[in-house]
Scaffold this motif. Structure first.
Motif, PDB file in Angstrom:
ATOM      1  N   ILE A 261       0.769  -1.141  -0.077  1.00 15.46           N
ATOM      2  CA  ILE A 261       0.127  -0.002  -0.006  1.00 15.46           C
ATOM      3  C   ILE A 261       0.865   1.246   0.147  1.00 15.46           C
ATOM      4  O   ILE A 261       1.786   1.511   0.790  1.00 15.46           O
ATOM      5  CB  ILE A 261      -0.951  -0.121   1.230  1.00 15.46           C
ATOM      6  CG1 ILE A 261      -1.813  -1.191   1.090  1.00 15.46           C
ATOM      7  CG2 ILE A 261      -1.632   1.349   1.330  1.00 15.46           C
ATOM      8  CD1 ILE A 261      -2.916  -1.278   2.562  1.00 15.46           C
ATOM      9  N   ARG A 262       0.565   1.978  -0.756  1.00 13.59           N
ATOM     10  CA  ARG A 262       1.316   3.454  -1.019  1.00 13.59           C
ATOM     11  C   ARG A 262       0.306   4.546  -0.397  1.00 13.59           C
ATOM     12  O   ARG A 262      -0.747   4.485  -0.700  1.00 13.59           O
ATOM     13  CB  ARG A 262       2.131   3.609  -2.481  1.00 13.59           C
ATOM     14  CG  ARG A 262       2.821   2.651  -3.016  1.00 13.59           C
ATOM     15  CD  ARG A 262       4.060   2.539  -2.276  1.00 13.59           C
ATOM     16  NE  ARG A 262       5.027   3.881  -2.236  1.00 13.59           N
ATOM     17  CZ  ARG A 262       5.384   4.269  -3.381  1.00 13.59           C
ATOM     18  NH1 ARG A 262       5.771   3.392  -4.492  1.00 13.59           N
ATOM     19  NH2 ARG A 262       6.145   5.355  -3.357  1.00 13.59           N
ATOM     20  N   TRP A 263       0.553   5.395   0.027  1.00 10.93           N
ATOM     21  CA  TRP A 263       0.023   6.656   0.475  1.00 10.93           C
ATOM     22  C   TRP A 263       0.464   8.002   0.064  1.00 10.93           C
ATOM     23  O   TRP A 263       1.438   8.181  -0.325  1.00 10.93           O
ATOM     24  CB  TRP A 263      -0.081   6.684   2.018  1.00 10.93           C
ATOM     25  CG  TRP A 263       1.181   6.663   2.615  1.00 10.93           C
ATOM     26  CD1 TRP A 263       2.192   5.821   2.957  1.00 10.93           C
ATOM     27  CD2 TRP A 263       1.707   7.944   3.274  1.00 10.93           C
ATOM     28  NE1 TRP A 263       3.377   6.436   3.390  1.00 10.93           N
ATOM     29  CE2 TRP A 263       3.168   7.722   3.882  1.00 10.93           C
ATOM     30  CE3 TRP A 263       1.271   9.288   3.395  1.00 10.93           C
ATOM     31  CZ2 TRP A 263       3.975   8.778   4.271  1.00 10.93           C
ATOM     32  CZ3 TRP A 263       2.115  10.235   3.854  1.00 10.93           C
ATOM     33  CH2 TRP A 263       3.462   9.978   4.356  1.00 10.93           C
ATOM     34  N   VAL A 264      -0.757   8.953   0.037  1.00 15.78           N
ATOM     35  CA  VAL A 264      -0.408  10.386  -0.214  1.00 15.78           C
ATOM     36  C   VAL A 264      -0.998  10.995   0.852  1.00 15.78           C
ATOM     37  O   VAL A 264      -1.589  10.680   1.718  1.00 15.78           O
ATOM     38  CB  VAL A 264      -1.318  10.560  -1.440  1.00 15.78           C
ATOM     39  CG1 VAL A 264      -0.734   9.891  -2.789  1.00 15.78           C
ATOM     40  CG2 VAL A 264      -2.690  10.679  -1.350  1.00 15.78           C
ATOM     41  N   ALA A 265      -0.260  12.266   1.006  1.00 14.99           N
ATOM     42  CA  ALA A 265      -0.520  13.135   1.987  1.00 14.99           C
ATOM     43  C   ALA A 265      -1.385  14.210   1.728  1.00 14.99           C
ATOM     44  O   ALA A 265      -1.229  14.692   0.623  1.00 14.99           O
ATOM     45  CB  ALA A 265       0.805  13.614   2.677  1.00 14.99           C
ATOM     46  N   ALA A 266      -2.425  14.508   2.603  1.00 14.84           N
ATOM     47  CA  ALA A 266      -3.095  15.751   2.553  1.00 14.84           C
ATOM     48  C   ALA A 266      -2.415  16.703   2.993  1.00 14.84           C
ATOM     49  O   ALA A 266      -1.825  16.731   4.289  1.00 14.84           O
ATOM     50  CB  ALA A 266      -4.306  15.404   3.250  1.00 14.84           C
ATOM     51  N   VAL A 267      -2.527  18.106   2.416  1.00 13.78           N
ATOM     52  CA  VAL A 267      -1.964  19.129   2.902  1.00 13.78           C
ATOM     53  C   VAL A 267      -3.038  20.314   3.486  1.00 13.78           C
ATOM     54  O   VAL A 267      -4.266  20.375   3.027  1.00 13.78           O
ATOM     55  CB  VAL A 267      -1.222  19.916   1.755  1.00 13.78           C
ATOM     56  CG1 VAL A 267       0.053  18.898   1.386  1.00 13.78           C
ATOM     57  CG2 VAL A 267      -1.703  20.142   0.370  1.00 13.78           C
ATOM     58  N   PRO A 268      -2.486  21.323   4.083  1.00 13.23           N
ATOM     59  CA  PRO A 268      -3.431  22.107   5.048  1.00 13.23           C
ATOM     60  C   PRO A 268      -3.758  23.396   4.232  1.00 13.23           C
ATOM     61  O   PRO A 268      -3.636  24.656   4.313  1.00 13.23           O
ATOM     62  CB  PRO A 268      -2.943  22.416   6.334  1.00 13.23           C
ATOM     63  CG  PRO A 268      -1.549  22.363   5.904  1.00 13.23           C
ATOM     64  CD  PRO A 268      -1.252  21.228   4.832  1.00 13.23           C
ATOM     65  N   LEU A 269      -4.285  23.289   2.715  1.00 13.37           N
ATOM     66  CA  LEU A 269      -4.714  24.374   2.157  1.00 13.37           C
ATOM     67  C   LEU A 269      -6.083  25.017   2.791  1.00 13.37           C
ATOM     68  O   LEU A 269      -6.794  24.048   3.179  1.00 13.37           O
ATOM     69  CB  LEU A 269      -5.088  23.887   0.535  1.00 13.37           C
ATOM     70  CG  LEU A 269      -3.721  23.700  -0.286  1.00 13.37           C
ATOM     71  CD1 LEU A 269      -4.039  23.162  -1.660  1.00 13.37           C
ATOM     72  CD2 LEU A 269      -2.878  24.817  -0.505  1.00 13.37           C
ATOM     73  N   PRO A 270      -6.309  26.325   2.615  1.00 19.31           N
ATOM     74  CA  PRO A 270      -5.445  27.164   1.783  1.00 19.31           C
ATOM     75  C   PRO A 270      -4.251  27.850   2.340  1.00 19.31           C
ATOM     76  O   PRO A 270      -3.760  28.834   1.881  1.00 19.31           O
ATOM     77  CB  PRO A 270      -6.568  28.207   1.762  1.00 19.31           C
ATOM     78  CG  PRO A 270      -7.425  28.328   2.935  1.00 19.31           C
ATOM     79  CD  PRO A 270      -7.389  26.801   3.420  1.00 19.31           C
ATOM     80  N   ASP A 271      -3.699  27.428   3.488  1.00 19.83           N
ATOM     81  CA  ASP A 271      -2.353  27.766   4.030  1.00 19.83           C
ATOM     82  C   ASP A 271      -1.302  27.226   3.227  1.00 19.83           C
ATOM     83  O   ASP A 271      -0.620  26.238   3.506  1.00 19.83           O
ATOM     84  CB  ASP A 271      -2.466  27.461   5.461  1.00 19.83           C
ATOM     85  CG  ASP A 271      -1.181  28.033   6.091  1.00 19.83           C
ATOM     86  OD1 ASP A 271      -0.056  28.436   5.562  1.00 19.83           O
ATOM     87  OD2 ASP A 271      -1.041  28.102   7.517  1.00 19.83           O
ATOM     88  N   ILE A 272      -0.850  27.968   2.132  1.00 24.66           N
ATOM     89  CA  ILE A 272       0.111  27.443   1.133  1.00 24.66           C
ATOM     90  C   ILE A 272       1.594  27.279   1.857  1.00 24.66           C
ATOM     91  O   ILE A 272       2.035  26.458   1.600  1.00 24.66           O
ATOM     92  CB  ILE A 272       0.188  28.751   0.114  1.00 24.66           C
ATOM     93  CG1 ILE A 272      -1.168  28.558  -0.791  1.00 24.66           C
ATOM     94  CG2 ILE A 272       1.285  27.996  -0.903  1.00 24.66           C
ATOM     95  CD1 ILE A 272      -1.426  29.780  -1.701  1.00 24.66           C
ATOM     96  N   ARG A 273       1.748  28.315   2.602  1.00 20.42           N
ATOM     97  CA  ARG A 273       3.414  28.127   3.418  1.00 20.42           C
ATOM     98  C   ARG A 273       3.213  26.911   4.213  1.00 20.42           C
ATOM     99  O   ARG A 273       4.196  26.140   4.015  1.00 20.42           O
ATOM    100  CB  ARG A 273       3.719  29.404   4.066  1.00 20.42           C
ATOM    101  CG  ARG A 273       4.951  29.011   4.819  1.00 20.42           C
ATOM    102  CD  ARG A 273       5.338  30.481   5.724  1.00 20.42           C
ATOM    103  NE  ARG A 273       6.525  30.261   6.237  1.00 20.42           N
ATOM    104  CZ  ARG A 273       7.236  31.290   6.861  1.00 20.42           C
ATOM    105  NH1 ARG A 273       6.707  32.442   6.942  1.00 20.42           N
ATOM    106  NH2 ARG A 273       8.221  30.936   7.512  1.00 20.42           N
ATOM    107  N   ALA A 274       2.236  26.573   5.136  1.00 14.58           N
ATOM    108  CA  ALA A 274       2.112  25.165   5.750  1.00 14.58           C
ATOM    109  C   ALA A 274       2.058  24.059   4.777  1.00 14.58           C
ATOM    110  O   ALA A 274       2.810  22.949   5.086  1.00 14.58           O
ATOM    111  CB  ALA A 274       0.800  25.330   6.742  1.00 14.58           C
ATOM    112  N   SER A 275       1.366  24.297   3.598  1.00 17.28           N
ATOM    113  CA  SER A 275       1.233  23.112   2.632  1.00 17.28           C
ATOM    114  C   SER A 275       2.635  22.902   1.995  1.00 17.28           C
ATOM    115  O   SER A 275       3.122  21.658   1.931  1.00 17.28           O
ATOM    116  CB  SER A 275       0.207  23.513   1.725  1.00 17.28           C
ATOM    117  OG  SER A 275      -0.999  23.839   2.334  1.00 17.28           O
ATOM    118  N   VAL A 276       3.378  23.851   1.700  1.00 18.20           N
ATOM    119  CA  VAL A 276       4.721  23.645   1.173  1.00 18.20           C
ATOM    120  C   VAL A 276       5.567  22.820   2.257  1.00 18.20           C
ATOM    121  O   VAL A 276       6.260  21.825   2.021  1.00 18.20           O
ATOM    122  CB  VAL A 276       5.326  24.853   0.763  1.00 18.20           C
ATOM    123  CG1 VAL A 276       6.938  24.864   0.376  1.00 18.20           C
ATOM    124  CG2 VAL A 276       4.709  25.569  -0.409  1.00 18.20           C
TER     125      VAL A 276
END
Length: 225
Positions: free
Chosen positions: A1-16
């Motif tokens: 099983i491979r996984w992808v990560a959810a990012v905290p948009l709309p906070d672009i800096r935190a998502s990066v």
């Protein structure tokens, strides 16, 4: 099983920051929805997100979801809601990515569109192709993408996930090619068809080579396995 990560948009800096962190933990992709609220995926404010994904060599996975409140708020029952506002943002995201220059600005970035099935793609591509070749009245050259949207799919940088019980997978593969279709699953999903892979393997309306690509080879290439 491979996984992808959810990012905290709309906070672009935190998502990066999360992209870099997720890469160190073994993520093979980054999950976003079809819009960031009322922000389209082609918005230049999201360029740092795409730059970070490209730098880390991981694709952007655009997932269905109720991301555009103006549409979601029109519905008051789950049946209609999962048919319309759940998937429309993904179609909007696809159009925005191919028309806004994201793939031109980030030439090593791959983008996938997930969980909306694959049967919509020929229709949507045909519509984009039609109005690219014959722009509607009042269009300016700057309104059009650098290339015909069909070419971005043919270039092998855009992928689509399919549901293995979709009736027209074989026909769709004949239209858009079988190199850009993957099978990927969120686990656990209650609405999944039990033993879907076995049933798909037994189908006679999809070429055996196409099955192999959908179930393995294409996903390995997209996710860098």
């Amino acid at each position: 099983i491979r996984w992808v990560a959810a990012v905290p948009l709309p906070d672009i800096r935190a998502s990066v920051d999360e992209i870099h962190h997720a890469k160190t933990l073994g993520a093979c992709g980054i999950l976003v929805l079809g819009t960031v609220g009322d922000m389209l995926l082609g918005d230049r404010r999201l360029d740092p997100l795409y730059a970070a994904a490209e730098l880390n060599g991981i694709p952007i996975c655009v997932h269905v979801g109720w991301s555009y409140p103006a549409i979601s708020s029109l519905y008051d029952n789950i049946y209609e809601s999962i048919v319309t506002p759940f998937v429309l943002p993904l179609f909007m995201g696809f159009t925005s990515v191919v028309c806004s220059g994201v793939l031109d600005r980030f030439p090593r970035l791959n983008v996938g569109f997930f969980e909306a099935g694959v049967e919509w793609v020929p229709y949507w591509l045909d519509r984009l192709d039609r109005f690219y070749r014959q722009p509607p009245g009042g269009s300016k050259k700057t309104d059009l993408p650098a290339n015909n949207p069909v070419e971005y799919v043919r270039a092998g940088r855009i992928y689509f996930s399919c549901e293995l019980d979709e009736k027209r997978i074989g026909q769709t593969a004949e239209v858009i090619g079988d190199e850009c279709i993957v099978y990927a699953s969120d686990l656990p999903h209650a609405h999944r068809v039990f033993d879907a892979i076995k049933l798909f393997r037994a189908r006679t309306d999809v070429a055996e080579a196409t099955k192999d690509k959908i179930l393995g080879k294409n996903g390995e290439r997209f996710f860098g396995a």
